[in-house]
Write a protein that holds these residues in place. Structure first.
Motif, PDB file in Angstrom:
ATOM      1  N   ASP A 167      21.745  40.600  40.070  1.00 42.03           N
ATOM      2  CA  ASP A 167      21.269  41.709  39.603  1.00 42.03           C
ATOM      3  C   ASP A 167      22.647  42.923  39.378  1.00 42.03           C
ATOM      4  OD1 ASP A 167      18.879  41.321  39.641  1.00 42.03           O
ATOM      5  OD2 ASP A 167      18.545  41.759  41.978  1.00 42.03           O
ATOM      6  N   SER A 168      23.804  42.385  39.740  1.00 43.61           N
ATOM      7  CA  SER A 168      25.108  43.459  39.917  1.00 43.61           C
ATOM      8  C   SER A 168      25.909  42.896  38.671  1.00 43.61           C
ATOM      9  CB  SER A 168      25.983  43.178  41.103  1.00 43.61           C
ATOM     10  OG  SER A 168      25.105  43.567  42.274  1.00 43.61           O
ATOM     11  N   LEU A 169      26.621  43.900  38.095  1.00 46.26           N
ATOM     12  CA  LEU A 169      27.629  43.879  37.045  1.00 46.26           C
ATOM     13  C   LEU A 169      28.824  44.033  37.764  1.00 46.26           C
ATOM     14  CD1 LEU A 169      25.931  46.505  34.460  1.00 46.26           C
ATOM     15  CD2 LEU A 169      25.660  43.996  34.552  1.00 46.26           C
ATOM     16  N   SER A 170      29.712  42.985  37.288  1.00 46.12           N
ATOM     17  CA  SER A 170      31.098  42.944  38.007  1.00 46.12           C
ATOM     18  C   SER A 170      32.075  43.144  36.924  1.00 46.12           C
ATOM     19  CB  SER A 170      31.206  41.529  38.630  1.00 46.12           C
ATOM     20  OG  SER A 170      30.233  41.436  39.545  1.00 46.12           O
ATOM     21  N   PHE A 171      33.340  43.680  37.268  1.00 52.04           N
ATOM     22  CA  PHE A 171      34.231  43.739  36.137  1.00 52.04           C
ATOM     23  C   PHE A 171      35.663  43.687  36.410  1.00 52.04           C
ATOM     24  CE2 PHE A 171      30.810  46.615  35.272  1.00 52.04           C
ATOM     25  CZ  PHE A 171      30.506  46.333  33.661  1.00 52.04           C
ATOM     26  N   ARG A 172      36.515  42.651  35.990  1.00 59.69           N
ATOM     27  CA  ARG A 172      37.986  42.545  36.245  1.00 59.69           C
ATOM     28  C   ARG A 172      38.829  43.261  35.346  1.00 59.69           C
ATOM     29  NH1 ARG A 172      39.423  36.999  34.720  1.00 59.69           N
ATOM     30  NH2 ARG A 172      41.631  37.828  35.265  1.00 59.69           N
ATOM     31  N   MET A 173      39.861  43.691  35.729  1.00 58.11           N
ATOM     32  CA  MET A 173      41.102  44.546  34.937  1.00 58.11           C
ATOM     33  C   MET A 173      42.389  43.643  35.156  1.00 58.11           C
ATOM     34  SD  MET A 173      41.101  48.119  37.012  1.00 58.11           S
ATOM     35  CE  MET A 173      39.546  48.190  36.681  1.00 58.11           C
ATOM     36  N   ASP A 174      42.418  42.317  35.955  1.00 55.66           N
ATOM     37  CA  ASP A 174      43.733  42.022  36.204  1.00 55.66           C
ATOM     38  C   ASP A 174      43.579  40.486  36.934  1.00 55.66           C
ATOM     39  OD1 ASP A 174      43.244  42.662  38.757  1.00 55.66           O
ATOM     40  OD2 ASP A 174      44.687  44.289  38.955  1.00 55.66           O
ATOM     41  N   ASP A 175      44.413  40.011  37.549  1.00 55.00           N
ATOM     42  CA  ASP A 175      44.179  38.558  38.061  1.00 55.00           C
ATOM     43  C   ASP A 175      43.188  38.797  39.174  1.00 55.00           C
ATOM     44  OD1 ASP A 175      45.767  37.340  36.013  1.00 55.00           O
ATOM     45  OD2 ASP A 175      47.591  37.299  37.433  1.00 55.00           O
ATOM     46  N   TYR A 176      43.052  39.888  39.841  1.00 54.34           N
ATOM     47  CA  TYR A 176      42.221  39.999  40.875  1.00 54.34           C
ATOM     48  C   TYR A 176      40.644  39.843  40.509  1.00 54.34           C
ATOM     49  CZ  TYR A 176      45.841  41.692  44.195  1.00 54.34           C
ATOM     50  OH  TYR A 176      46.549  41.972  44.962  1.00 54.34           O
ATOM     51  N   PRO A 177      39.886  39.363  41.561  1.00 55.04           N
ATOM     52  CA  PRO A 177      38.444  39.219  41.181  1.00 55.04           C
ATOM     53  C   PRO A 177      38.038  40.383  40.841  1.00 55.04           C
ATOM     54  CG  PRO A 177      39.032  38.698  43.765  1.00 55.04           C
ATOM     55  CD  PRO A 177      40.240  39.096  42.907  1.00 55.04           C
ATOM     56  N   ALA A 178      36.663  40.453  40.653  1.00 53.40           N
ATOM     57  CA  ALA A 178      35.931  41.875  40.381  1.00 53.40           C
ATOM     58  C   ALA A 178      36.561  43.058  41.101  1.00 53.40           C
ATOM     59  CB  ALA A 178      34.665  41.534  40.377  1.00 53.40           C
ATOM     60  N   ARG A 179      37.160  44.077  40.286  1.00 53.06           N
ATOM     61  CA  ARG A 179      37.605  45.251  40.979  1.00 53.06           C
ATOM     62  C   ARG A 179      36.565  46.281  41.001  1.00 53.06           C
ATOM     63  NH1 ARG A 179      43.120  45.768  43.054  1.00 53.06           N
ATOM     64  NH2 ARG A 179      44.504  44.641  41.633  1.00 53.06           N
ATOM     65  N   ILE A 180      35.300  46.053  40.255  1.00 55.62           N
ATOM     66  CA  ILE A 180      34.376  47.177  40.099  1.00 55.62           C
ATOM     67  C   ILE A 180      33.123  46.359  39.929  1.00 55.62           C
ATOM     68  CG2 ILE A 180      33.228  48.882  39.180  1.00 55.62           C
ATOM     69  CD1 ILE A 180      35.715  49.835  38.029  1.00 55.62           C
ATOM     70  N   VAL A 181      32.229  46.440  41.220  1.00 47.74           N
ATOM     71  CA  VAL A 181      30.972  45.895  41.107  1.00 47.74           C
ATOM     72  C   VAL A 181      29.831  47.054  41.098  1.00 47.74           C
ATOM     73  CG1 VAL A 181      29.224  44.259  42.258  1.00 47.74           C
ATOM     74  CG2 VAL A 181      31.887  43.870  42.282  1.00 47.74           C
ATOM     75  N   VAL A 182      28.912  47.010  40.329  1.00 54.79           N
ATOM     76  CA  VAL A 182      27.792  48.008  40.128  1.00 54.79           C
ATOM     77  C   VAL A 182      26.588  47.164  40.532  1.00 54.79           C
ATOM     78  CG1 VAL A 182      27.007  49.837  38.673  1.00 54.79           C
ATOM     79  CG2 VAL A 182      29.158  49.291  38.263  1.00 54.79           C
ATOM     80  N   SER A 183      25.812  47.873  41.579  1.00 53.23           N
ATOM     81  CA  SER A 183      24.684  47.253  41.740  1.00 53.23           C
ATOM     82  C   SER A 183      23.503  48.068  42.124  1.00 53.23           C
ATOM     83  CB  SER A 183      24.757  46.398  43.332  1.00 53.23           C
ATOM     84  OG  SER A 183      25.942  45.481  43.331  1.00 53.23           O
ATOM     85  N   PRO A 184      22.337  47.724  41.984  1.00 49.44           N
ATOM     86  CA  PRO A 184      21.112  48.735  42.121  1.00 49.44           C
ATOM     87  C   PRO A 184      20.891  49.016  43.480  1.00 49.44           C
ATOM     88  CG  PRO A 184      20.418  46.250  41.541  1.00 49.44           C
ATOM     89  CD  PRO A 184      21.662  46.169  41.320  1.00 49.44           C
ATOM     90  N   GLY A 185      20.427  50.005  43.716  1.00 50.27           N
ATOM     91  CA  GLY A 185      20.220  50.674  44.939  1.00 50.27           C
ATOM     92  C   GLY A 185      19.179  51.825  45.037  1.00 50.27           C
ATOM     93  N   ALA A 186      18.560  52.030  46.274  1.00 50.81           N
ATOM     94  CA  ALA A 186      17.518  52.702  46.572  1.00 50.81           C
ATOM     95  C   ALA A 186      18.177  54.267  46.101  1.00 50.81           C
ATOM     96  CB  ALA A 186      17.171  52.918  48.039  1.00 50.81           C
ATOM     97  N   GLN A 187      19.249  54.571  46.197  1.00 48.65           N
ATOM     98  CA  GLN A 187      20.114  55.748  45.913  1.00 48.65           C
ATOM     99  C   GLN A 187      21.248  55.775  45.357  1.00 48.65           C
ATOM    100  OE1 GLN A 187      19.976  58.543  49.377  1.00 48.65           O
ATOM    101  NE2 GLN A 187      19.827  56.860  50.577  1.00 48.65           N
ATOM    102  N   PRO A 188      21.851  56.614  44.741  1.00 49.74           N
ATOM    103  CA  PRO A 188      23.286  56.672  44.278  1.00 49.74           C
ATOM    104  C   PRO A 188      24.344  56.639  45.123  1.00 49.74           C
ATOM    105  CG  PRO A 188      22.293  58.426  43.400  1.00 49.74           C
ATOM    106  CD  PRO A 188      21.241  57.785  44.218  1.00 49.74           C
ATOM    107  N   GLY A 189      25.248  55.989  45.301  1.00 42.82           N
ATOM    108  CA  GLY A 189      26.422  55.908  46.264  1.00 42.82           C
ATOM    109  C   GLY A 189      27.344  54.863  46.118  1.00 42.82           C
ATOM    110  N   MET A 190      28.352  55.088  46.863  1.00 38.00           N
ATOM    111  CA  MET A 190      29.435  53.855  46.928  1.00 38.00           C
ATOM    112  C   MET A 190      29.071  53.041  48.179  1.00 38.00           C
ATOM    113  SD  MET A 190      33.590  54.521  47.250  1.00 38.00           S
ATOM    114  CE  MET A 190      33.368  55.205  48.594  1.00 38.00           C
ATOM    115  N   THR A 191      29.081  51.839  47.933  1.00 38.04           N
ATOM    116  CA  THR A 191      28.886  50.934  49.055  1.00 38.04           C
ATOM    117  C   THR A 191      30.324  50.512  49.855  1.00 38.04           C
ATOM    118  OG1 THR A 191      28.950  48.859  47.674  1.00 38.04           O
ATOM    119  CG2 THR A 191      26.587  49.775  48.227  1.00 38.04           C
ATOM    120  N   ALA A 192      31.213  50.636  49.161  1.00 37.81           N
ATOM    121  CA  ALA A 192      32.680  50.613  49.729  1.00 37.81           C
ATOM    122  C   ALA A 192      33.748  50.434  48.820  1.00 37.81           C
ATOM    123  CB  ALA A 192      32.627  48.895  50.277  1.00 37.81           C
TER     124      ALA A 192
END
Length: 176
Positions: A9-34
């Motif tokens: 259910d999430s969208l994950s994005f890389r921008m270098d050799d690191y694993p996903a730097r940004i993960v966007v997941s559905p949630g009950a309300q907007p906010g950052m999980t970490a």
């Protein structure tokens, strides 16, 4: 670059050799999980955990399953004084598949890291002091406005005038 992740259910994005730097997941309300910050190794993580706990903040170790999901050897999590969820991690499992971005050619962050993020806090001064005095961030710039004070800080060599910052109303007086 879009990449597959552990959660369908999430969208994950890389921008270098690191694993996903940004993960966007559905949630009950907007906010950052970490927001995650890499530390050098397990010893540095243990030192920072001691400093964070000394500042009166409860730190929770990540489980092996959570570390595997983050592709890190180990990590801890806590909320900063502003209530923002923070994770400190070490031992990243890198992905050396070349990054291909759909709109930008050859954009990679390299050894300079993610770039910048903004965290907000009602008591921005306390949160700013935590990032500087406990986590070791460096103050780079300050901006004052009728809405409050914004401190621009960094934790790596990257320096951009709009870099990592804490914003909000400061409950105390303005810094000198």
């Amino acid at each position: 670059m879009p990449v597959g992740g552990g959660d369908g259910d999430s969208l994950s994005f890389r921008m270098d050799d690191y694993p996903a730097r940004i993960v966007v997941s559905p949630g009950a309300q907007p906010g950052m999980t970490a927001i995650g910050f890499e530390v050098l190794d397990e010893r540095e993580l243990e030192r920072l955990v001691a400093d964070v706990e000394k500042a009166g903040i409860k730190v929770t170790p990540g489980t092996e399953a959570e570390a595997a999901d983050r592709r890190a050897t180990g990590f801890v999590k806590f909320n900063d004084p502003g209530g923002n969820p923070v994770e400190l991690f070490y031992g990243t499992v890198l992905d050396h598949v070349p990054v291909h971005t759909p709109l930008v050619s050859m954009f990679v962050t390299g050894d300079m890291g993610f770039g910048h993020a903004i965290v907000s806090a009602e008591d921005a001064r306390t949160t700013f002091e935590f990032y500087v005095n406990v986590l070791g961030f460096i103050e780079r710039n300050t901006m004052r406005s009728p809405g409050g004070t914004t401190w621009f800080m960094g934790c790596n060599p990257r320096h951009r005038p709009w870099g990592s910052c804490v914003h909000g109303r400061s409950s105390g007086t303005s810094p000198s």
